[in-house]
Design an enzyme around this catalytic site. Structure first.
Site, PDB file in Angstrom:
ATOM      1  N   ASP A 286      32.130  16.583 -11.400  1.00 37.59           N
ATOM      2  CA  ASP A 286      31.155  17.200 -12.001  1.00 37.59           C
ATOM      3  C   ASP A 286      29.767  16.913 -11.620  1.00 37.59           C
ATOM      4  O   ASP A 286      28.789  15.924 -11.744  1.00 37.59           O
ATOM      5  CB  ASP A 286      31.351  15.251 -12.668  1.00 37.59           C
TER       6      ASP A 286
ATOM      7  N   ASP B  92      36.511  18.673 -19.782  1.00 39.29           N
ATOM      8  CA  ASP B  92      34.736  18.694 -19.293  1.00 39.29           C
ATOM      9  C   ASP B  92      34.094  19.260 -18.163  1.00 39.29           C
ATOM     10  O   ASP B  92      33.321  19.601 -18.670  1.00 39.29           O
ATOM     11  CB  ASP B  92      34.624  16.535 -19.221  1.00 39.29           C
TER      12      ASP B  92
END
Length: 412
Positions: free
Chosen positions: A113, A178
């Site tokens: 991320d 994601d």
């Protein structure tokens, strides 16, 4: 009023509004966001200096996370948007302070991320200030993210392991939808350095996601697990959605936004086709409520969709809304409308405008000083994990502010 803008506003059912009143709507919401952020900054002054706002607890108090969670970049990113929208010098100084706290992340390699963590913070900081030190930090962050790429799978590993909701099965090369959002950091580094390896990784990952995570009808799987020896798909499951074969609302939102951004960076028509297909699936879905704020999963509580035996979703009989998914989609649709054919562009802008007005209404926008000083209410983090159910989330606020900014750009 410009003819196209007039068409958009009429199509959106906003015939009572002029460009001026739409600008007032944006100004009201960006002003409110500034006030909430200032309240939140006062609250953070009483906390650990490396604690980043994320959501609220059962008593409605702000809760925080460390910089090594996936969400710390959103609060400084919101501060940058607020400065850009209001030109408040105090907000500017806080945006710098909160961004620079994240510098150690440039060498972080433990999950995927870094795009969220670094590009939402340092990316906006560099875009607004032009500070070359921020550019260098972003490039190092892209190098760190690249270490999670495996040429055998052709994808960036999301988590180090994923435990199925169905029992004790573990997978060691999970890729979640994601992850598309983190590719923007790699595209940035490729353009800034001329090093094509960043772009190669991003495109390879995007192509594999398009092939293995998007269903023929343009709905999406959340998690795809790969065999590291052969690159073959071992399983398609969910982590935060209702069931493996369901469509988790925020996952679909990440796909719409992610493939739109990837098309911007590549101009490959396959990515535009995927982005528009996913957007059409979302907007035309019979299970999307009239106000366009989706339930947390499009198939929650429906026949033919069964949560894993360990998932807390088995215990939840309420179809909660997920404002974070709506905010992400609204922002994505403004950009997607720049690339789509005229008829679709009008539809996408119509939907984005309608979603923004819904999110800015008392049904979803918090009263000032309430809601832990977050802007929006009624998001869902992960029902299967029994966490963050019907609460504000820092990333919902970030994408709401981004959507307002993108809308404002169309009114100039």
């Amino acid at each position: 009023m410009k003819p196209l803008l007039q068409l958009i506003i009429v199509a959106a059912g906003l015939t009572a509004f002029s460009v001026g009143t739409e600008k007032d709507f944006i100004s009201t919401n960006t002003g409110f966001a500034r006030q909430q952020l200032k309240h939140m900054l006062k609250e953070t002054a009483t906390r650990d200096s490396l604690a980043f706002p994320r959501t609220i607890d059962a008593e409605g108090r702000m809760t925080t996370t460390s910089m090594y969670d996936w969400t710390p970049g959103f609060f400084p990113g919101s501060l940058w948007y607020s400065y850009e929208q209001t030109k408040d010098p105090a907000i500017y100084q806080q945006a710098i302070r909160w961004t620079e706290k994240l510098e150690p992340l440039k060498d972080f390699t433990q999950h995927h991320d870094l795009g969220f963590m670094m590009y939402c913070s340092y990316g906006n900081a560099y875009r607004i200030t032009g500070n070359k030190a921020y550019r260098d930090i972003l490039i190092q962050g892209a190098r760190s993210l690249s270490t999670r790429f495996n040429p055998v799978t052709g994808s960036i590993k999301s988590w180090n392991a994923f435990k199925s909701w169905h029992g004790e099965q573990k997978y060691y090369y999970p890729v979640i939808i994601d992850n598309l959002m983190n590719l923007e950091l790699l595209f940035f580094a490729a353009k800034e350095t001329g090093d094509t390896s960043f772009r190669h990784i991003a495109v390879s990952h995007a192509l594999n996601a398009m092939k293995n995570q998007i269903r023929p009808d343009y709905s999406s799987y959340h998690v795809v697990c790969y065999d590291t020896l052969t690159g073959k798909v071992l399983a398609r499951e969910t982590a935060q959605g209702y069931a493996d074969n369901s469509t988790w609302a925020r996952g679909q939102a990440w796909g719409i936004y992610g493939f739109t951004m990837i098309y911007r960076e590549t101009r490959d028509p396959r990515f535009l086709k995927t982005a528009t297909g996913m957007a059409d699936w979302f907007l035309n879905n019979k299970n999307l409520p009239a106000d366009k704020v989706p339930y947390w999963d499009f198939n929650a509580l429906q026949k033919g969709y069964t949560p894993g035996v360990r998932s807390y979703a088995n215990n939840v009989k309420i179809k909660y809304r997920d404002v974070s998914a709506a905010a992400i989609v609204a922002s994505a649709l403004f950009e997607l409308s720049d690339y789509a054919a005229p008829a679709k562009a009008a539809q996408y802008r119509k939907s984005a405008i309608a979603m923004l007005h819904t999110l800015g209404s008392p049904a979803y926008r918090a009263p000032e000083g309430a809601n832990g000083n977050f802007i929006l209410m009624h998001s869902v983090g992960s029902i299967p994990h029994h966490t963050e159910i019907d609460v504000p989330l820092v990333y919902a606020d970030y994408y709401f502010m981004e959507a307002l900014q993108r809308y404002q750009a169309t009114l100039k």
